[in-house]
Enzyme design. Structure first.
Site, mmCIF file in Angstrom:
data_model
loop_
_atom_site.group_PDB
_atom_site.id
_atom_site.type_symbol
_atom_site.label_atom_id
_atom_site.label_comp_id
_atom_site.label_asym_id
_atom_site.label_seq_id
_atom_site.Cartn_x
_atom_site.Cartn_y
_atom_site.Cartn_z
ATOM 1 N N THR A 18 31.184 31.165 -6.740
ATOM 2 C CA THR A 18 32.361 31.932 -7.160
ATOM 3 C C THR A 18 31.984 33.257 -7.798
ATOM 4 O O THR A 18 32.668 34.265 -7.610
ATOM 5 C CB THR A 18 33.207 31.094 -8.138
ATOM 6 O OG1 THR A 18 33.688 29.930 -7.458
ATOM 7 C CG2 THR A 18 34.394 31.878 -8.659
ATOM 8 N N SER A 67 27.866 26.298 -3.530
ATOM 9 C CA SER A 67 26.813 25.380 -3.974
ATOM 10 C C SER A 67 26.970 23.984 -3.395
ATOM 11 O O SER A 67 26.054 23.173 -3.471
ATOM 12 C CB SER A 67 26.774 25.320 -5.500
ATOM 13 O OG SER A 67 27.969 24.777 -6.023
ATOM 14 N N THR A 101 29.478 26.663 -9.333
ATOM 15 C CA THR A 101 29.573 25.684 -10.415
ATOM 16 C C THR A 101 29.602 24.239 -9.932
ATOM 17 O O THR A 101 29.337 23.327 -10.713
ATOM 18 C CB THR A 101 30.826 25.947 -11.273
ATOM 19 O OG1 THR A 101 31.993 25.876 -10.440
ATOM 20 C CG2 THR A 101 30.745 27.312 -11.940
#
Length: 337
Positions: A18, A67, A101
């Site tokens: 992000t 991720s 994250t």
């Protein structure tokens, strides 16, 4: 008469996520992964000119992905990149890894177990893209760079900096999909804080961590054996356990009911796996508490997962199995890291 101090030199490694994203509008907080665009690490740094006041930032491209698409092979490649840069540029004060994250805590923990470099390594990301109203990306990036360049951060292992909090890789977990204060250390609290006037530390992480963990000797091309997670719930049977074994898993982490209990069907399957030479770690799906090496686990050959989350226990078990199949040694890794 004024005194000029040299700013710390910090390498910024871009892994996507992000923090590297632009949405389709300033209010796009959800659809940007599929419909927005990505920036490389140099472009991200250019959008936060305040960095020039705290460090000499050196951009290092690595990945530009969500991720959720990273693998353990990517982790070893990232580790190799950090080790190479540490050798080639020993004047670097530290590293900041920009990361999505979703799995940031797992990457941090892997590096905390395998890195052997002297510099501080900090991971950060953001909950909102750079283009969003109220984006947390600039402040998280600036805070992470300040910590990476701080001499007092050294020796504390790999760190996560987010929303002005400093967290050790061992303890930190993501707890919210939307809130800006998504990373917590639950029972243990923050390691320190990024305050306007200085970096403040409140404690040191216990246990073995970078650069002195047990897995630093693993080669950068290591490929640890497969380890899967079986999640417990009311009525769970042996389906997930048998599926993992059919795929070649050499280890299983049981995300049991609190305080580390499983159903009777799971218990039978897990005990059979242990009898067949599979390493099994008993964790709990609860974000608080610990699974101790109680009598039943000791007698049946389970490894107690301590207070590790199932996803971190998976990493520790996989790395442990890359070194040994000895049950006592594997239990020791969980007790000391």
């Amino acid at each position: 008469m004024s005194t000029t101090f040299a700013l710390p030199r910090v390498a910024i490694i871009g892994c996507g996520g992000t923090i590297a994203s632009l949405g389709t509008s300033s209010t796009d907080l959800m659809d940007y992964p599929e419909h927005g665009s990505k920036l490389d690490v140099a472009q991200i740094l250019a959008r936060v000119p305040e960095i020039a006041g705290v460090a000499e930032a050196v951009p290092v491209p690595f990945r530009s992905v969500g991720s959720n698409n990273l693998t353990m092979a990517d982790w070893f490649e990232l580790r190799a990149t950090l080790r190479r840069l540490s050798r080639e540029q020993p004047e670097l004060a530290g590293f900041v890894i920009l990361h999505g994250t979703a799995t940031l805590e797992e990457t941090a923990f892997f590096l905390n177990l395998t890195l052997d470099i002297p510099q501080t390594v900090v991971l950060t990301g953001s909950q909102r893209p750079l283009s969003a109203v109220g984006s947390d990306a600039p402040s998280n990036l600036l805070g992470a760079i300040r910590v990476a360049g701080d001499a007092d951060a050294r020796g504390r292992g790999v760190l996560v900096v987010f929303n002005d909090g400093i967290y050790p890789a061992r303890d930190v977990i993501k707890v919210s999909t939307l809130r800006l204060d998504t990373f917590r250390s639950m029972d243990h609290g923050v390691l320190g804080t990024v305050d306007p006037d200085r970096i403040r530390y409140r404690r040191r992480p216990e246990g073995r961590h970078a650069p002195g963990a047990a897995f630093t000797a693993l080669p950068d091309d290591a490929r640890p054996p497969r380890v899967d997670i079986a999640y417990s719930y009311v009525g769970a049977d042996d389906t997930m356990i048998e599926a993992a074994l059919a795929k070649g898993a050499q280890g299983i982490v049981s995300a049991g009911l609190a305080p580390g209990l499983v159903t009777q069907a799971e218990r039978i399957a897990l005990e059979a796996a242990i009898a067949g030479g599979i390493a099994v770690v008993q964790c709990t799906r609860s974000p608080l508490g610990s699974v101790a090496q109680r009598r039943y686990l000791q007698e049946t050959g389970f490894i107690a997962g301590e207070d590790f989350s199932p996803q971190k226990a998976r990493i520790l078990l996989a790395l442990g199995l890359a070194l040994t199949r000895d049950l006592a040694a594997l239990r020791g890794f969980f007790a000391t890291h």
